[in-house]
Motif scaffolding. Sequence first.
Motif, PDB file in Angstrom:
ATOM      1  N   MET A 221       0.637   5.254   0.762  1.00  0.00           N
ATOM      2  CA  MET A 221      -0.235   6.146   1.531  1.00  0.00           C
ATOM      3  C   MET A 221       0.315   7.566   1.582  1.00  0.00           C
ATOM      4  O   MET A 221       0.977   7.953   2.541  1.00  0.00           O
ATOM      5  CB  MET A 221      -0.373   5.602   2.970  1.00  0.00           C
TER       6      MET A 221
ATOM      7  N   ILE B  48      -2.421   1.852   9.767  1.00  0.00           N
ATOM      8  CA  ILE B  48      -3.122   1.232   8.627  1.00  0.00           C
ATOM      9  C   ILE B  48      -2.464  -0.098   8.275  1.00  0.00           C
ATOM     10  O   ILE B  48      -3.147  -1.092   7.997  1.00  0.00           O
ATOM     11  CB  ILE B  48      -3.097   2.194   7.429  1.00  0.00           C
TER      12      ILE B  48
ATOM     13  N   GLN C 273      -2.188  -1.023  -3.475  1.00  0.00           N
ATOM     14  CA  GLN C 273      -3.292  -0.198  -3.016  1.00  0.00           C
ATOM     15  C   GLN C 273      -2.789   1.229  -2.826  1.00  0.00           C
ATOM     16  O   GLN C 273      -1.632   1.437  -2.439  1.00  0.00           O
ATOM     17  CB  GLN C 273      -3.833  -0.727  -1.691  1.00  0.00           C
ATOM     18  N   ILE C 274      -3.670   2.183  -3.072  1.00  0.00           N
ATOM     19  CA  ILE C 274      -3.271   3.581  -2.927  1.00  0.00           C
ATOM     20  C   ILE C 274      -4.354   4.307  -2.147  1.00  0.00           C
ATOM     21  O   ILE C 274      -5.541   4.205  -2.471  1.00  0.00           O
ATOM     22  CB  ILE C 274      -3.088   4.252  -4.303  1.00  0.00           C
ATOM     23  N   GLY C 275      -3.965   4.985  -1.107  1.00  0.00           N
ATOM     24  CA  GLY C 275      -4.969   5.733  -0.348  1.00  0.00           C
ATOM     25  C   GLY C 275      -4.323   6.881   0.398  1.00  0.00           C
ATOM     26  O   GLY C 275      -3.411   6.664   1.204  1.00  0.00           O
ATOM     27  N   THR C 276      -4.788   8.074   0.156  1.00  0.00           N
ATOM     28  CA  THR C 276      -4.225   9.230   0.862  1.00  0.00           C
ATOM     29  C   THR C 276      -4.610   9.181   2.346  1.00  0.00           C
ATOM     30  O   THR C 276      -5.726   8.800   2.692  1.00  0.00           O
ATOM     31  CB  THR C 276      -4.706  10.561   0.260  1.00  0.00           C
ATOM     32  N   ILE C 277      -3.671   9.572   3.191  1.00  0.00           N
ATOM     33  CA  ILE C 277      -3.973   9.641   4.624  1.00  0.00           C
ATOM     34  C   ILE C 277      -4.219  11.090   5.042  1.00  0.00           C
ATOM     35  O   ILE C 277      -4.284  11.387   6.233  1.00  0.00           O
ATOM     36  CB  ILE C 277      -2.842   9.021   5.481  1.00  0.00           C
TER      37      ILE C 277
ATOM     38  N   VAL D 235     -10.578   2.669   1.059  1.00  0.00           N
ATOM     39  CA  VAL D 235      -9.293   2.275   0.458  1.00  0.00           C
ATOM     40  C   VAL D 235      -9.059   0.770   0.586  1.00  0.00           C
ATOM     41  O   VAL D 235      -8.657   0.107  -0.370  1.00  0.00           O
ATOM     42  CB  VAL D 235      -8.121   3.049   1.092  1.00  0.00           C
ATOM     43  N   LEU D 236      -9.276   0.237   1.772  1.00  0.00           N
ATOM     44  CA  LEU D 236      -8.983  -1.190   1.976  1.00  0.00           C
ATOM     45  C   LEU D 236     -10.140  -2.084   1.536  1.00  0.00           C
ATOM     46  O   LEU D 236      -9.993  -3.306   1.486  1.00  0.00           O
ATOM     47  CB  LEU D 236      -8.650  -1.450   3.458  1.00  0.00           C
TER      48      LEU D 236
ATOM     49  N   ILE E 244       0.834  -1.206   0.000  1.00  0.00           N
ATOM     50  CA  ILE E 244       0.000   0.000   0.000  1.00  0.00           C
ATOM     51  C   ILE E 244       0.865   1.251   0.000  1.00  0.00           C
ATOM     52  O   ILE E 244       1.904   1.298   0.667  1.00  0.00           O
ATOM     53  CB  ILE E 244      -1.014  -0.010   1.187  1.00  0.00           C
TER      54      ILE E 244
ATOM     55  N   ILE F   8      -4.300  -3.815   8.328  1.00  0.00           N
ATOM     56  CA  ILE F   8      -4.272  -4.845   7.279  1.00  0.00           C
ATOM     57  C   ILE F   8      -3.716  -6.142   7.869  1.00  0.00           C
ATOM     58  O   ILE F   8      -4.229  -7.235   7.623  1.00  0.00           O
ATOM     59  CB  ILE F   8      -3.429  -4.371   6.077  1.00  0.00           C
TER      60      ILE F   8
ATOM     61  N   PHE G 167     -11.474   5.126   5.993  1.00  0.00           N
ATOM     62  CA  PHE G 167     -10.312   4.695   5.208  1.00  0.00           C
ATOM     63  C   PHE G 167     -10.427   3.210   4.871  1.00  0.00           C
ATOM     64  O   PHE G 167     -10.179   2.789   3.737  1.00  0.00           O
ATOM     65  CB  PHE G 167      -9.025   4.974   5.985  1.00  0.00           C
TER      66      PHE G 167
END
Lengths: 528, 528
Positions: free
Chosen positions: A314, A378, A339-343, B357-358, A312, A382, B353
Motif C-alpha cells: 500500500m 486496511i 495485492q497493490i493499492g495506493t492509499i 483494490v480489495l 498487500i 481484510i 478502496f
Amino acid sequence: MKVTLAQINTHAGDVEKNLQKIKNTISQYASQSDLIVFPEMALCGAPLYDFQNQLALVLQQEKGIKEIHHMVNALGKNLMVVLGAIQREEKGNQSSYYNSAVVIGKDISSYHKQQLPNQGIKNEARYLSSGAEMKVFPLPQGKKLGVLIGEDANSPELLAQLKDQNPDLVVRINSAPFEGESSGQRIQKLQAIQKALRSNFIELNQVGGEGGIIFDGGSTAFTTEGKLLHQPTRFKEAIDLIDTETFGSDFSSLETPAYYDELLSAMQLGLKDYLEKNKISDLVIGVSGGIDSAIDLYLAAQAVSPEHIHAIYMPTAFNSPLSLELSQKLAENLGISLQIGTIQPLLEEYETFADKVLNRPLEGVSHENIQARIRGNILMNIANDYRALVLNNSNKTELALGYGTLYGDLIGGLCPLGDLKKTTVYALAKHINKEKEWIPQGIIERKASAELREGQVDPFDYERDADVVDALLWGGDPQTLAETYPGDSDHLSELAQRVKRARFKAKQLPPVLKLTPQTIGQGTQLPY
Amino acid sequence: MKVTLAQINTHAGDVEKNLQKIKNTISQYASQSDLIVFPEMALCGAPLYDFQNQLALVLQQEKGIKEIHHMVNALGKNLMVVLGAIQREEKGNQSSYYNSAVVIGKDISSYHKQQLPNQGIKNEARYLSSGAEMKVFPLPQGKKLGVLIGEDANSPELLAQLKDQNPDLVVRINSAPFEGESSGQRIQKLQAIQKALRSNFIELNQVGGEGGIIFDGGSTAFTTEGKLLHQPTRFKEAIDLIDTETFGSDFSSLETPAYYDELLSAMQLGLKDYLEKNKISDLVIGVSGGIDSAIDLYLAAQAVSPEHIHAIYMPTAFNSPLSLELSQKLAENLGISLQIGTIQPLLEEYETFADKVLNRPLEGVSHENIQARIRGNILMNIANDYRALVLNNSNKTELALGYGTLYGDLIGGLCPLGDLKKTTVYALAKHINKEKEWIPQGIIERKASAELREGQVDPFDYERDADVVDALLWGGDPQTLAETYPGDSDHLSELAQRVKRARFKAKQLPPVLKLTPQTIGQGTQLPY
C-alpha cells in the motif's frame, strides 16, 4: 521395561481435548508399553497463568484422571501412566492446589511439585502449593520409579533426596518454554541432572505453541552412565518407544541442527499453533519491501497455503519504485499473489478532514503516523472480511526504540519477530536464503526505511545499537553499559530515554513470539 | 513524642526526585518532629515491577540514604526518620535485595520486610528476599519502636512476634493500591492490626497514581486502646503532625465520605497523576452522546482546564440527531468546546478502496469497525498534534464482552472506566448529577448504542448481565454461576464463550485505572 515417551501437543485449558488425546495415545501404545509418560500439566495444558487454581478446570481433571485409571485397569496388563495435572487437596475447609505428576497403575498416586517457579511466564508460586516430599513409586520386579517435575530438577537438594531413595528410573515431566536454547545446550543441562541422579533418566517435555509461547519438546533418555540414547525431537509431536533392556545399544550419534534452523522451526511451530488453537485459517500481511515483512511473508508461506495469505502493498507518494519491485519479486519467489493499492486518496481525505474540521494542516508526525494507521485499517478490513490474523512485522529493536506507530504498523494478532533484534533479523534472512534466494537480496542490502516522508531512513545504526538497546530495554544503566558498549555515553543516555519513552507502546502490542529469556509482554512487566 | 506522618506522592523509579521531596519534607518539619515517617518504597517509588532489583536504582538509593543520614545528623537534634527503600546485601558474591524500612537517626539501621506479596500488581517475591526477623529500634527515654512493612501486618505470627518485644509505638509503612475499599473498611482493617499489637500504632501509606495504579494514602494513628485519633486523608498528599502525649485528646469524630465520592477522588488522582508523571498536558476525547464518553469528559474537565481538552464528535449517517444534541449539551454543561466533523467522506473513501483494490464491498463487521477506526485515527491525529493523551472510553463489561473495536474505540493512553461495570458507570453518572445535571439526563436514560449501523443497540441486558460477565471474565464456570445468577445456562455459556473469545482484545488495551481487586491487564494475566 518398555517406556513410551508421549511428547504430545496439548491445548491450554481444554481438558476435554487433552484427555481425548491422552486416551488415544494410551490405546494405541498400551500393548507395546510398560510405562507411558506424558508432559507436565498434560491434562490441563500450559501456560494457565491466572487460571491454574480454577476449580472447574481442576474438577474436569479429577474426572479425567478417573477415566484414565479406569481405562488403564480395563486393559488387563500392568501398565503404568505418568501424567501432569493440577490436583486439589482439601484440609479443613481450605483447598490447596498442586502441580502434580499423577502415577496411574492399579492405584492412583501422586507426586506434588516442590520447586514452584515464579519467573518469566511462570507464576506457579502465585496459585499453587508446594509438595512436601520427594518419593518413589514401585515398578515391576521391585524396581523404583522417581518423579521430578520441571524446576524440581534445578534444586541440588531435591536431586540428592531423590538419589538417596535409589530409584532405578527417574522421569522428569516438564513444561519448559523455548527461550533460544540449542539442542546441544538443552542436552548439557539434562546430562547434569542425570549426573546428579546416576539412574536411568527420562526427560519428557511439552511441545507446542500457546499464545506466542513455544514449548520445544526435545524429550529424551539417558543410561545410568549418562549416555544419551535417544535422538530428541524438537518442535513437533513425537511418540517414541524406549526399551530399558536395550538402553544405549542402538543409538548411534546425535544430530544437532544449526541454530537458525532450530529458530525457524520454533517460529513455525509458534505461528502454526497460534492459528490452529485460535481456529484461524488466513493471514494478512502488509508488505513494504523491507526486511521484516519479507521474513514474515516467508514464515506465512511456510505456515499456510498461498490462497490463505492476503499480502498487500500500500504505497503513498513517499514509497520508492524499488519497494514495489522488491515486494513483487518477494511475493513471486514465495508463490503468493500480492495485492497493490495506493492509499494516497485516503491520505488526502484525512488531510482534508484536518484542514476543514481540525483547522490545522496534517503535517509532521501526524502526517507520518496517519499513513501507517490507514494501512493498519486496511489490513484489519481484510482480517475482518476473512476472519484472518494480521501479522505484526515489528522486531525487538524497533519495539524497544518505539520506532513504530501505535494502531498503525504495531497492530496485529501475533508478532513473530518481536523477540529478535534487528541484527538477528538480518542474519535470519541470510540463513533463509542459504539454499535459494527466497528473500530478494535487494531487500537485505537496502537501507531500512519506514518511507513515511521524502528521503526518510531509519535513524539508527542497528549494527552498533541493537545489543545495547536490548540491554536498555530491561533496565540496563547507560553509565554501566558505556563501559562495555561502543559509543559515547551521551548517545547511550539518549537511547535510554528513547527506550523509556517507548514503553507505553509495548504495553499495547499483540502477543510476541517468545524466542529469548526476556520477551516484551511475555512474562515481563516494565514499570513507569 | 512528636511524629510527622509524611504521606507523600512519589515517582516510581525517580530516586532523585523522591530524595529531593523527602529532604524538603525533613527540612520543613524537623523542628516540630521527633520522628518523621515516609511510606514503603518512598525513595524508589512503587510499583517497580521487573525493576525492583535493578542495581543502578539500588545504588542511587544507597547514596540517597547516606545524604538523608548526613542531613539528619547535621540538624543537631535527636530526629529519627523512617522511610521505605530497596536495600542490597552482599553475601559472598551474591546480592540479595530487600524491601526495607530504613531507620535513620544517629546511625542507619534497617528492618527487612518478611511477607513478600506475590499477587495482583505486587510481585515482590519474584525479585526480593525476605527479611529474617522482627525487631525493635530504640526511641528516646528507653521506649521502643516497632516497624512493619505492608503485608507483614497480614501475618498473625509476625504481629505476635512484634507484640512480644513490647514496642511502645509501631509504625507500618505501606504501599497499598486502591482496590475499591471505603475509608471505613480500610480503618476496620487497621483496627484489627492495632488490636493484635496493643501499642500505639501508625499507618503510613503511599499516595498517588502510577500508570493506572492508585495509592490512596489514608495514613492515620491509633492509641494503645485502639482509639482512632487522626482523620485520614485519602487520595492526596498530606503531612500531618501527631503528638503521642496528647494522643486521643483532640480528635472528635471520623468523616467517612460516600463510596462514589471516594471512587471519583480515586479516579481523579489516577488521571491527574498519569498526566503529570508522563508530562502530558492535554486530553483528547471522542464524544459519542453515550454514557461512557460523557463521564470521561466530566473527569477530564475535573483534571485539566478546558483549553487543554480536545473533545470531538464524529458522526456518520448512522448517528442520530439526538447523539449530537446530547453531546453538545454535555460539552456546554462542562464548559468545553466541542469540535464536530462528519467522517462520512472518509468512510466512503475506504468503501472505494475496498471496491477497487480489495475487490470486495466494505460491509458487515468490516464496515462497522472501519468507522470506529477512522475515529481512532482522528483522535490520534489530534493527540500527535498536541502531544496529548487519548482517553479510552470503555467500561469493564464491554471490555469483557469484547464489545469494542481494536484500534478503534479501544485505543488510548489510559482507560478511566475500564475497571467499572456498566451498571456502576450508570450509578456513577447519577452520583455526579446529584448536585447539578452535569451529564444530560437524556444520556443516562437513552438505550446504549455504538451507532455503527442503522438502528443498532447494544445486544446486552446490562442490568442482568454485568455481574455475571465480571465473574466469567475471571474464569467463572457457567454451570456454577447458573446457580446464583438469573438467566438460563445456555445464555451463560454463550456469554462465557464471548468473554473467552474477547480476551485477545484485552491484551492490547491501554492501562486501565485500577479500582477493584481484579483489573484487566493490571496484575492479572488471562490465559488461552
